[in-house]
Design an enzyme around this catalytic site. Sequence first.
Site, PDB file in Angstrom:
ATOM      1  N   ARG A   1      -5.271  10.431  -1.263  1.00  0.00           N
ATOM      2  CA  ARG A   1      -4.709  10.750  -2.578  1.00  0.00           C
ATOM      3  C   ARG A   1      -5.824  11.043  -3.560  1.00  0.00           C
ATOM      4  NH1 ARG A   1      -2.435   6.454  -4.888  1.00  0.00           N
ATOM      5  NH2 ARG A   1      -3.187   5.027  -3.282  1.00  0.00           N
TER       6      ARG A   1
ATOM      7  N   HIS B   1       0.886  -1.166   0.000  1.00  0.00           N
ATOM      8  CA  HIS B   1       0.000   0.000   0.000  1.00  0.00           C
ATOM      9  C   HIS B   1       0.924   1.216   0.000  1.00  0.00           C
ATOM     10  CE1 HIS B   1      -3.013   2.866   1.256  1.00  0.00           C
ATOM     11  NE2 HIS B   1      -3.946   1.946   1.168  1.00  0.00           N
TER      12      HIS B   1
END
Lengths: 110, 242, 114, 590
Positions: D260, D238
């Site tokens: 994000r 991740h």
Amino acid sequence: MLSIRLYFLQRLSALIMAPLVILHLGVMIYAIQGGLSSEEILGRTQGSLFWAVVYGLFVASVSVHGAIGLRSIAYEWGRIRGFSLSLLSWGFCLLTFFLGGRAVYAVVFA
Amino acid sequence: MGDRSNSIRVKVSRGDDRGRHFDEFDVPALESQTVLDVVTWIQRNADPSLSYRFACRVGMCGSCAMTVNGKPRWTCRTHVSKVLQGDTLTIEPLRNLPVVKDLATDMSEFFDKWTSAESRFVPTKTREDAIEIVQPATKERIEADAAIECINCGVCYASCDAVELNPDYLGPAALNRAWTLQNDVRDGGKNSRLRAVTGEGGCQNCHSQQGCVQHCPNTLNPTRSIAGLKRLATRAVFKREL
Amino acid sequence: MRAKPHRNHPLWYAYVVHRISGLSLAAFIPLHLYVLGLALERRGELDQLLVWTEIPVVKAAEFGLVFLLAVHLFGGLRLMALEMFQWRDNQKTFAAAAASAAFLLASLFLLRSF
Amino acid sequence: MSVQTTDTDILILGSGGAGLLAALHAYKSNPELEITIAVKGLMGKCGCTRMVQGGYNVALSSSDSVERHFMDTIAGGKWLPNQKLAWKLCETAVERVRELENEIGCFFDREPDGTLHHKAFAGQTADRTVHKGDLTGIEIINRLMEQVLARPIRKLEEHRALALIPSADGVGISGVLLVDMRSGAMKLVRAKAVLLATGAGPTMYKYYTPSGEKSMDGLSMALRAGLPLRDMEMVQFHPTGLLAGKDTRMTGTVLEEGLRGAGGELHNGAGERFMFKYDDRGERATRDIVSRGIYAEMRAGNTTPNGGVHISMSHLGPDNVREKFKGMVKRCADCGFDLAAGKVEVVPTAHYLMGGVVCNTDTETSLKGLFVAGEDAGGIHGANRLGGNGVANSTVFGGVAGEAMAGYAATAELLEPNSVVLEREIERALMPFNLEGENVNVHALREELMDIMWEHVGVMRDRIGLTRGLERVENLKSRLLAGNIGVENRVFNLTWHDWLNLYNLIEISLVITRAALARENSRGAHFREDFPEPGSLDESYFTQVELQETGLEVEQIPVEFNIIKPGESLIEDYTETAPKVQRRPDTVGA
Ligand SMILES: Cc1cc2nc3c(=O)[nH]c(=O)nc-3n(C[C@H](O)[C@H](O)[C@H](O)COP(=O)(O)OP(=O)(O)OC[C@H]3O[C@@H](n4cnc5c(N)ncnc54)[C@H](O)[C@@H]3O)c2cc1C
Ligand code: HEM
Ligand code: SF4
Ligand code: F3S
Ligand code: FES
């Protein structure tokens, strides 16, 4: 220790007492000016059905309410269980009811 | 905590219910350091026999709760600077539960009570059926949502006098969960559950002390949920259903 | 008196105050009723007891009792409101308000008694 | 050595999504059977299912279909998944989500009109991720746990499985050797059927997201029992794990992907926004690309104080961030970081192991009576797991396993354990007390393993590094076996368990490294700098590792395209790369 019915009764009795106590406190604040005397107290209450109902209801409620309240405290803080616990709450209830009944009789009827 | 000295005095409770004492350790102070990290440091560097419990390390599993400077907390998400008093830290197992060893408690009774509060969903549909339409803006759904994110960490349970003094009392977490179910329109167990949460150790034993609200790390409000149950119970007594 | 850290928050104190006041009332009220009952047989004795109420220490004690009754009353109403109505988040404010109201009421009682 | 022996019909190892569903399904299939769950932590309170944030993939929305879910899973897995397993996953997820909602009581989020809310997840061509806020796992596992606690299912909490014990005649499994962590006592639980559901967990990397107690125990036990493991080189990273130094357990834990998606920026040590150097989509590129971008910056030395990069949200308005990412902001704040107004250091972090024990669609393994489900099982995701397919996998196949085991146990017999294996395994488990030599510092060795794996077998790999990694891990193993741990009391002895964890992690690290060496191309999560191309899709193979007399053997086995072949599709107009779905930034999960 506290059944839901006892809980209910405790709240119910509290609700009944609340206005009575407010009334009582109000009268006391009003009446206390210059000191209390039995004359004064009895003058107000003697023969009054209104005060009979007020104090009667209070006595009935407080003996139930207090008994249930003591029951919780005795159980939690006093670690009293079982028969002793019931004895204590019933004892308080009956004693208060008796003393209260006598007082109401005294101040209203006697 | 501008001028923290570079080491922390840590008093750690050791032993089990047959006998407990404190051991003291000096642990280096670091910038990023949770209470769990302090405990871990001790086990890794000072005393490999120290016992404690954790799993997720990010506040999701509720395994790591301990008593820190007297208050119950999730340790994996408690930064040391938030709890330090002077330069000491006292770490004990969670209150109101038996101690397995050192900082790990036996949580069985917590979960047994969860079960006896019937704090589980009772289906009215099966996997063959479509998923129930439940509008998120409805009162019930909002009420259920407000109390749902419990991680069963036991912090509320440890903070409550009613739990401490009344062995039957189901406790804030189990009752909080029961309340979400009483508001779950899909659930079919409401009557029986209401009886379960108004039995001997039921919701009426709560004195609204609100230590549970004060300490719940997920900012849940068990008092509010328990009040909801008391309301349901009162109504049921009125209607002579209880 | 400082409670253990996990108890050291206003609503725990409110709980203890409610409990102590309830306990004290439970001790005092039967006594109070007993005294009133005296009016039945021995009016004089009641008056003798009432004379006591003029003594300052007794006045202070009365203040205490009225305070206990008032604080238990308002605290009790707060608890029942919490249980019966929609949840409100300002519980600490309510508890403070109940205590202040009780204090005011009891002070009024004290002032009037002189 | 004495062991206490007890018998049960079905023994389940682990109480994640896979373990709990297996118990419920087995009980429902046949309430007469005695079912036992043994778990390393407390029931339902350990493992990763609880930690699921993003949600659960299921083709329930009107714009979706099982075929589409399947296509995304195959494309995402770079054509390596076992297609029958992938199909079963997508198909059964529909029923499983309905079961979770209607029977178990999970209360997933809804659209304003009251139907299930499906959010968009990276790499998928339809909105299909069902969730409960961003704490989906807590909802799923708590509801499952309540149901299990309410049934007459035997619980062995804080009981760690040490070894699978085959039968004396070798035809099947006879039971499992466990240690009661609270007393330190060894126990043999004999069972007709055993489920391996310990949830793998790539926690041998310097940065990792899974629950701290997981340490590849299941895979290590399976390996020792001679079972084949597939796709072991496939470790998913991740891109944004919290970086707070090696002395805090918070390091490695996930900062959600939505940051994000919402416009969070990644800055290197020099304060430069670097992701556009690596991909046109910048920070919004897929997990593997962003992970590699960050890794490249780190390797070039463009790092922040703790050796990672910064994620910065403040340009979106601190109050806005605080409101949108309440949970994340609070989590960071609890640990002393200001996500809303400041910068937080992040680093790629090992998240999920796609590899696992080879099994069929009924979760059966090659050892009779042994079943496997959840993250311990291999082949479902191939080279990459779609976000949202992890918990779907554990719950779907957990349920399947429950039924399969109930069916099997109804007619099977308890088998006599192979006493040689039993003795050997007990001895192995007690090595940390009995080995001669100086005390070993288990933790220092664990850190060394994490460094090795991160450096040599991590986000980017090549032959030289992998070979070096292999040597170093082997050397580490011999150092672990060179002394004892210096604590004698076995009661709740975490250091002993740290030792056992490390032992298992080392074994599986060797397997991962060997598989990574064997795959000389780059697919999904596996990136070889010396072989950056994916290789021919038509000739796709998966790796399979087995422990034999001679040591670890790696095989390359062609993928059977038994549902579709590369270039084909079950639905019209399917493009392999997900179209740029118009997604609300706040609905992209972890
Ligand atoms: C932070 C995070 C976020 C995630 N988010 C998502 C997401 O949004 N969507 C998604 O689909 N997937 C997600 N995943 C992946 C998903 O959580 C897992 O793939 C899935 O839950 C695995 O389920 P499981 O039942 O196989 O294992 P787990 O849930 O991990 O359970 C394993 C169980 O086995 C026990 N155990 C381990 N070793 C032993 C032993 N030796 N003896 C006995 N018991 C043992 C463990 O304690 C635990 O109880 C996420 C994972 C993480 C870590
Ligand atoms: C005036 C109106 C009153 C109201 C509104 C009231 C209200 C309440 C309430 C709501 C409780 C429950 C608290 C809990 O369970 O935590 C309670 C408890 C109690 N009350 Fe009252 N009460 C009143 C008067 C009295 C009186 C006159 C007495 C004296 C006998 C009394 C004695 C008690 C006791 C002993 C308790 C138990 C306290 C505890 O468990 O902590 N109350 N009261
Ligand atoms: S209500 Fe809060 S404190 Fe209590 S168990 Fe749940 S999360 Fe923990
Ligand atoms: S602390 Fe305990 S008394 Fe009630 S309000 Fe919370 S459960
Ligand atoms: S370790 Fe899971 S909540 Fe702290």
